[in-house]
Write an enzyme that holds these catalytic residues in place. Structure first.
Site, PDB file in Angstrom:
ATOM      1  N   ASP A   1       3.775   5.708  -4.641  1.00 43.60           N
ATOM      2  CA  ASP A   1       5.069   6.096  -5.224  1.00 43.60           C
ATOM      3  C   ASP A   1       6.249   5.716  -4.341  1.00 43.60           C
ATOM      4  O   ASP A   1       7.275   6.396  -4.346  1.00 43.60           O
ATOM      5  CB  ASP A   1       5.128   7.614  -5.514  1.00 43.60           C
TER       6      ASP A   1
ATOM      7  N   GLY B  47       1.246   3.737 -11.290  1.00 44.42           N
ATOM      8  CA  GLY B  47       2.309   3.883 -12.269  1.00 44.42           C
ATOM      9  C   GLY B  47       3.555   3.275 -11.683  1.00 44.42           C
ATOM     10  O   GLY B  47       4.221   3.889 -10.870  1.00 44.42           O
ATOM     11  N   HIS B  48       3.808   2.023 -12.041  1.00 45.36           N
ATOM     12  CA  HIS B  48       4.971   1.351 -11.481  1.00 45.36           C
ATOM     13  C   HIS B  48       6.132   1.414 -12.468  1.00 45.36           C
ATOM     14  O   HIS B  48       6.022   0.950 -13.584  1.00 45.36           O
ATOM     15  CB  HIS B  48       4.627  -0.111 -11.162  1.00 45.36           C
TER      16      HIS B  48
ATOM     17  N   LYS C  23       7.329   0.574  -5.296  1.00 45.89           N
ATOM     18  CA  LYS C  23       6.837  -0.813  -5.245  1.00 45.89           C
ATOM     19  C   LYS C  23       7.197  -1.576  -6.521  1.00 45.89           C
ATOM     20  O   LYS C  23       7.520  -2.748  -6.468  1.00 45.89           O
ATOM     21  CB  LYS C  23       5.307  -0.842  -5.065  1.00 45.89           C
TER      22      LYS C  23
ATOM     23  N   GLN D  91      -0.892   2.145  -5.132  1.00 39.34           N
ATOM     24  CA  GLN D  91      -1.072   3.291  -4.222  1.00 39.34           C
ATOM     25  C   GLN D  91      -0.464   2.979  -2.846  1.00 39.34           C
ATOM     26  O   GLN D  91       0.492   2.230  -2.788  1.00 39.34           O
ATOM     27  CB  GLN D  91      -2.554   3.697  -4.112  1.00 39.34           C
TER      28      GLN D  91
HETATM   29  P1  IMP Z   1      -7.416   8.631  -8.166  1.00 39.52           P
HETATM   30  O1  IMP Z   1      -6.901   7.326  -7.678  1.00 39.52           O
HETATM   31  O2  IMP Z   1      -7.016   8.939  -9.595  1.00 39.52           O
HETATM   32  O3  IMP Z   1      -8.878   8.788  -7.946  1.00 39.52           O
HETATM   33  O4  IMP Z   1      -6.717   9.794  -7.304  1.00 39.52           O
HETATM   34  C1  IMP Z   1      -6.988   9.964  -5.921  1.00 39.52           C
HETATM   35  C2  IMP Z   1      -5.730  10.342  -5.151  1.00 39.52           C
HETATM   36  O5  IMP Z   1      -4.839   9.240  -5.146  1.00 39.52           O
HETATM   37  C3  IMP Z   1      -4.953  11.520  -5.753  1.00 39.52           C
HETATM   38  O6  IMP Z   1      -4.337  12.241  -4.705  1.00 39.52           O
HETATM   39  C4  IMP Z   1      -3.874  10.829  -6.580  1.00 39.52           C
HETATM   40  O7  IMP Z   1      -2.749  11.646  -6.776  1.00 39.52           O
HETATM   41  C5  IMP Z   1      -3.572   9.627  -5.692  1.00 39.52           C
HETATM   42  N1  IMP Z   1      -3.033   8.484  -6.427  1.00 39.52           N
HETATM   43  C6  IMP Z   1      -3.712   7.600  -7.184  1.00 39.52           C
HETATM   44  N2  IMP Z   1      -2.877   6.674  -7.683  1.00 39.52           N
HETATM   45  C7  IMP Z   1      -1.660   6.965  -7.220  1.00 39.52           C
HETATM   46  C8  IMP Z   1      -0.392   6.324  -7.359  1.00 39.52           C
HETATM   47  O8  IMP Z   1      -0.218   5.289  -8.013  1.00 39.52           O
HETATM   48  N3  IMP Z   1       0.642   6.916  -6.709  1.00 39.52           N
HETATM   49  C9  IMP Z   1       0.473   8.037  -5.932  1.00 39.52           C
HETATM   50  N4  IMP Z   1      -0.689   8.646  -5.779  1.00 39.52           N
HETATM   51  C10 IMP Z   1      -1.751   8.116  -6.409  1.00 39.52           C
END
Ligand code: IMP
Length: 440
Positions: free
Chosen positions: A16, A43-44, A19, A226
């Site tokens: 977040d 989520g961009h 990017k 991420q």
């Molecule tokens: P997962 O990727 O859905 O398995 O989530 C694992 C961890 O990564 C959790 O803490 C999510 O909130 C975090 N996470 C996954 N994708 C994002 C992103 O695009 N932005 C911020 N946090 C993310």
């Protein structure tokens, strides 16, 4: 200065960082944009005039009609979500015909999502706080060598066969361990048929296309999702995502050798946020944290969850710089700090009675770390119209200088608002070179 033909963009905090905006800005000069890890957990958000686009799988480069967009082999792809994303873009007049999918990427299917949700429920107060998109289970199946690859999207018979092989075990786990009703083979085939028709023609050998384009001198942007602290190896395990989010993964996640990539831009917010569970030393639970959340609209793009907010943490930024080999920083959301009386920047931690200036190896240690701040006077000026570094208020320049010195990586770009135009490019930076050397 040497030309910049390939640039990896990665998040240098917990995701977040903004990017999407930076990639959108830089992709106007790219021939090709490739994603190399993650899936629709990303989520961009890209803002262009009155238009707001929220992208999950599709690289932000799709908004530029001349840019080819690749979903690399290191990704996990939910075909149903991808089709919805493409339909939505097309409905809003964006041509998506430049998208290609690696045959080696893995698919996220209904049972992965069900397993993700069921796992989290079972973990109760020890939950990871995932996005619930099935990311972990899809990568687990890949590693267990029982995943279904995107090549099956182009071959409905193969898709049916693979699903028939996979489903009995998945259903057994879902039913016996989690009390879930499981999934029916025929219903799943019917559900996915339209997605196969739509996406099948886009599946290709993206790695050879990429290698060919790079050999021709085309400019390539690698779009990370991420952030460094969510990396499966180097992040705050187990509170991480299930992929390699660091720059090195740009090569393996697209099928290139490591020397193919020459510059790495780390995107970093002027403060810090995190969604989901896990340690976060500079988290601010006072009014200042609430102010950052409100001013910065810190709510998840994918899940809508309020983000945890706190001050800039140079300890994690230095760590992110090292594990990514950052060659420049893009500092985002500087405008959000306008109006804050005091701005804090964590330079080191106190951990079990000792001052440390490095990121501790162990998760238990990080939860024991208390930030040691350097404080800066704030500024009241609205930065949203500033387009040149020199025009920033002195207090903002002082803060940026301290940030740059404490991280040890030069700032290439500063973002002062969500719109493409609200971007400051620093003189003689790698980003200025990137922007000035479009390959025609
Ligand atoms: P997962 O990727 O859905 O398995 O989530 C694992 C961890 O990564 C959790 O803490 C999510 O909130 C975090 N996470 C996954 N994708 C994002 C992103 O695009 N932005 C911020 N946090 C993310």
């Amino acid at each position: 200065m040497e030309p910049v033909n390939s640039l990896v963009i990665v998040g240098a905090q917990w995701g977040d960082e903004g990017k999407g905006k930076v990639i959108d800005y830089l992709s106007s000069k790219a021939d090709l944009v490739a994603r190399f890890q993650g899936g629709d957990n990303a989520g961009h958000t890209v803002v262009y005039g009155a238009n707001i686009f929220k992208l999950h799988h599709v690289p932000s480069g799709i908004l530029n009609p001349n840019t080819l967009c690749l979903l690399g082999n290191g990704m996990v792809i939910n075909p149903l979500v991808l089709v919805r994303e493409l339909d939505e873009l097309e409905k809003r007049g964006i041509d998506t015909s430049n998208l290609r999918i690696s045959a080696k990427a893995h698919l996220i299917l209904s049972y992965h999502q069900a397993l993700d949700e069921a796992n989290e429920l079972m973990l109760a107060d020890k939950k990871i706080g995932t996005t619930g998109r099935g990311i972990g289970p899809a990568y687990a199946d890949k590693m267990l060598r029982r995943g279904i690859r995107a090549s099956a999207l182009a071959n409905p018979e193969l898709f049916g066969e693979r699903l028939a092989e996979a489903l009995p075990l998945q259903n057994r786990i879902l039913k016996d361990i989690f009390g879930h009703p499981g999934f029916d083979l025929k219903e799943m085939i019917d559900l996915y048929r339209p997605a196969l028709e739509r996406l099948g023609p886009l599946v290709i050998d993206t790695a050879s296309l990429l290698a060919k384009q790079m050999a021709e001198g085309k400019k390539v942007l690698f779009e990370g999702a991420q952030g460094a602290l969510l990396d499966i190896d180097h992040g705050t395990y187990p509170y991480v995502t299930s992929s390699s989010t660091v720059a090195a993964a740009a090569a393996s996640g697209t099928g290139l050798g490591p020397a193919s990539v020459n510059k790495v831009l780390g995107v970093i917010k002027a403060y810090t946020t995190r969604v989901g569970e896990g340690p976060f030393p500079t988290e601010d639970l006072s009014e200042a944290g609430d102010q950052l959340r409100e001013r910065g609209s810190e709510f998840g793009t994918t899940t809508g969850r309020p983000r945890r907010c706190g001050w800039f943490d140079a300890v994690i930024a230095r760590y992110a710089a090292r594990i990514n080999g950052l060659t420049g920083l893009a500092v985002t959301k500087l405008d959000v700090l306008s109006g804050m009386e005091v701005i804090n920047l964590a330079v080191s931690y106190r951990c079990r009675g000792q001052e440390i200036d490095y990121f501790p190896e162990g998760f238990d240690d990080l939860s024991q770390c208390e930030p040691l701040y350097k404080s800066f006077p704030g500024w009241d000026e609205d930065l949203s119209r500033v387009r040149a570094y020199e025009e920033l208020p002195n207090a903002a320049k002082d803060f940026l200088k301290a940030l740059e010195d404490s991280v040890g990586v030069r700032i290439d770009l500063v973002s002062v608002g969500p719109d493409r135009s609200q971007t400051i490019i620093c003189k003689d930076s790698q980003i200025e070179i990137w922007s000035n050397t479009r390959q025609e």
